[in-house]
Motif scaffolding. Structure first.
Motif, PDB file in Angstrom:
ATOM      1  N   PRO A  15       9.553  -1.305  -2.071  1.00 63.39           N
ATOM      2  CA  PRO A  15       8.863  -0.720  -2.930  1.00 63.39           C
ATOM      3  C   PRO A  15       7.976  -1.421  -4.253  1.00 63.39           C
ATOM      4  N   LYS A  16       8.348  -2.648  -4.275  1.00 60.60           N
ATOM      5  CA  LYS A  16       7.550  -3.225  -5.647  1.00 60.60           C
ATOM      6  C   LYS A  16       6.061  -3.541  -4.726  1.00 60.60           C
ATOM      7  N   GLU A  17       5.955  -4.228  -3.706  1.00 60.92           N
ATOM      8  CA  GLU A  17       4.696  -4.656  -3.361  1.00 60.92           C
ATOM      9  C   GLU A  17       3.923  -3.409  -2.680  1.00 60.92           C
ATOM     10  N   LEU A  18       4.652  -2.306  -2.359  1.00 57.41           N
ATOM     11  CA  LEU A  18       3.823  -0.914  -1.905  1.00 57.41           C
ATOM     12  C   LEU A  18       3.314  -0.392  -3.377  1.00 57.41           C
ATOM     13  N   ARG A  19       3.907  -0.308  -4.531  1.00 55.12           N
ATOM     14  CA  ARG A  19       3.374   0.141  -5.368  1.00 55.12           C
ATOM     15  C   ARG A  19       2.261  -0.698  -6.236  1.00 55.12           C
ATOM     16  N   GLN A  20       2.377  -1.872  -5.997  1.00 52.07           N
ATOM     17  CA  GLN A  20       1.176  -3.000  -6.380  1.00 52.07           C
ATOM     18  C   GLN A  20      -0.007  -2.518  -5.835  1.00 52.07           C
ATOM     19  N   TRP A  21       0.220  -2.344  -4.500  1.00 50.21           N
ATOM     20  CA  TRP A  21      -0.979  -1.892  -3.489  1.00 50.21           C
ATOM     21  C   TRP A  21      -1.396  -0.453  -3.821  1.00 50.21           C
ATOM     22  N   MET A  22      -0.658   0.504  -4.242  1.00 47.56           N
ATOM     23  CA  MET A  22      -0.881   1.783  -4.076  1.00 47.56           C
ATOM     24  C   MET A  22       0.178   2.340  -5.186  1.00 47.56           C
ATOM     25  N   PRO A  23      -0.146   2.711  -6.544  1.00 47.06           N
ATOM     26  CA  PRO A  23       0.590   3.146  -7.607  1.00 47.06           C
ATOM     27  C   PRO A  23       1.404   4.316  -7.181  1.00 47.06           C
TER      28      PRO A  23
ATOM     29  N   PRO B  39     -10.320   2.002   2.146  1.00 47.39           N
ATOM     30  CA  PRO B  39      -9.228   1.261   1.454  1.00 47.39           C
ATOM     31  C   PRO B  39      -9.572   0.530   0.402  1.00 47.39           C
ATOM     32  N   VAL B  40      -9.041   0.527  -0.641  1.00 46.08           N
ATOM     33  CA  VAL B  40      -9.196  -0.116  -1.981  1.00 46.08           C
ATOM     34  C   VAL B  40      -7.724  -0.432  -2.441  1.00 46.08           C
ATOM     35  N   VAL B  41      -7.263  -1.713  -2.395  1.00 45.81           N
ATOM     36  CA  VAL B  41      -6.020  -2.185  -3.065  1.00 45.81           C
ATOM     37  C   VAL B  41      -6.183  -2.032  -4.399  1.00 45.81           C
ATOM     38  N   GLY B  42      -4.837  -1.297  -4.751  1.00 44.42           N
ATOM     39  CA  GLY B  42      -4.950  -0.970  -6.211  1.00 44.42           C
ATOM     40  C   GLY B  42      -5.106   0.426  -6.509  1.00 44.42           C
ATOM     41  N   ALA B  43      -5.713   1.152  -5.568  1.00 49.07           N
ATOM     42  CA  ALA B  43      -6.169   2.596  -5.655  1.00 49.07           C
ATOM     43  C   ALA B  43      -5.005   3.422  -5.433  1.00 49.07           C
ATOM     44  N   SER B  44      -5.129   4.949  -5.800  1.00 42.69           N
ATOM     45  CA  SER B  44      -4.055   5.823  -5.316  1.00 42.69           C
ATOM     46  C   SER B  44      -4.626   6.722  -4.473  1.00 42.69           C
TER      47      SER B  44
END
Length: 293
Positions: A177-185, A238-243
């Motif tokens: 969940p940590k990296e997934l939320r970093q990639w997509m909040p 895809p844009v890393v950090g987007a939702s």
């Protein structure tokens, strides 16, 4: 002359065997009602490559029904599997519950390899495919160390779980969940893999869950000896950090996995919205090209 006659006899036997092969539906590879597979043989006088199809449905639903025609037309046999859902894992006290569908995929693959001679299959050329959870399972098989047990009394367990390639659609690549939320909040999927109600509960227990997260997240097992991979995604660019609107199937995960694969020098094709002139339109094209080379 004897050698020529023997060769002709072997070729004739092989051809007759290939022609006599019939599709088999709901063939058990285990004791649970969900542990069944469908086999669609391609007609060939030599062992055929195999597409190993794992259906999606969040590991909580779905079915193996598929149309094998595109592959059969190219001389590629198809195996489509059902497997225990995570809720079946909970019922059977499997820990974590996601071990049920993933270990079933591995066992089904070993079962198929054990049938190679009988089914006229090239056990070296097996490519996995699937969508969503089936894609995640395919990647887990592709990256995980070989689960074969050479010393087992069970001949099926002695078969390899390694793949020749994998081509997947909308794959989840991590259960962390940590990296997934970093990639997509806005990411929310995956808690049921560990028998938990939501991703917040996974975050709260992340430290104690790390052994499971590392074992069952495909991206955690990437290494330089992994087979070629093709990743296909729909949705937004895809844009890393987007939702994204659909984070569960977002190409952001493909971007991050492709980065890891390139670092390990593993051959990877990534096709997402915004990809210019993709070499392959879809996973079917990729598998046919890769398995028939």
């Amino acid at each position: 002359m004897k050698r020529i006659l023997l060769t002709l006899a072997l070729l004739l036997t092989s051809q007759l065997q290939a022609e006599e092969l019939k599709q088999q539906l709901n063939l058990p590879y285990g004791d649970h009602p969900r542990q069944v597979l469908d086999f669609y043989p391609a007609k060939s006088d030599k062992p055929t490559p195999v597409v190993f199809y794992i259906h999606g449905g969040g590991w909580r639903g779905g079915d193996k029904k598929t149309n094998p025609k595109a592959f059969l037309n190219k001389g590629i046999s198809v195996v489509a599997i059902n497997y225990r859902y995570v809720q079946n894992g909970v019922e059977q006290n499997v820990e974590p519950p996601v071990k049920a569908p993933l270990s079933d995929a591995a066992r089904a693959l070993q079962f198929v390899r054990s049938k190679a001679a009988e089914w006229n299959l090239d056990k070296e050329r097996i490519g996995a495919t699937g969508g969503s959870a089936g894609a995640c399972s395919s990647l887990w098989l592709a990256f995980h160390d070989d689960l074969a047990d050479p010393k087992s009394d069970d001949p099926i367990a002695r078969e390899s779980t390694r793949l020749y390639c994998a081509a997947v659609n909308g794959a989840q690549v991590s259960l962390d969940p940590k990296e997934l939320r970093q990639w997509m909040p806005n990411y929310k999927y995956g808690a049921h893999a560990f028998g938990l109600p939501n991703l917040e509960s996974v975050i709260e227990n992340r430290e104690s869950l790390m052994p499971w997260i590392k074992e069952y997240s495909p991206i955690e097992s990437v290494s330089k000896d992994d087979p070629p991979i093709a990743l296909f995604y729909g949705g937004e660019v895809p844009v890393v950090g987007a939702s994204p609107k659909d984070p569960t199937h977002s190409g952001i995960m493909g971007v991050k996995l492709a980065e890891r694969l390139k670092e390990a020098n593993v051959d990877v094709v990534l096709v997402t919205p915004g990809t210019e002139k993709p070499q392959y339109k879809n996973s079917t094209e990729y598998l046919i090209d890769r398995l028939t080379k």
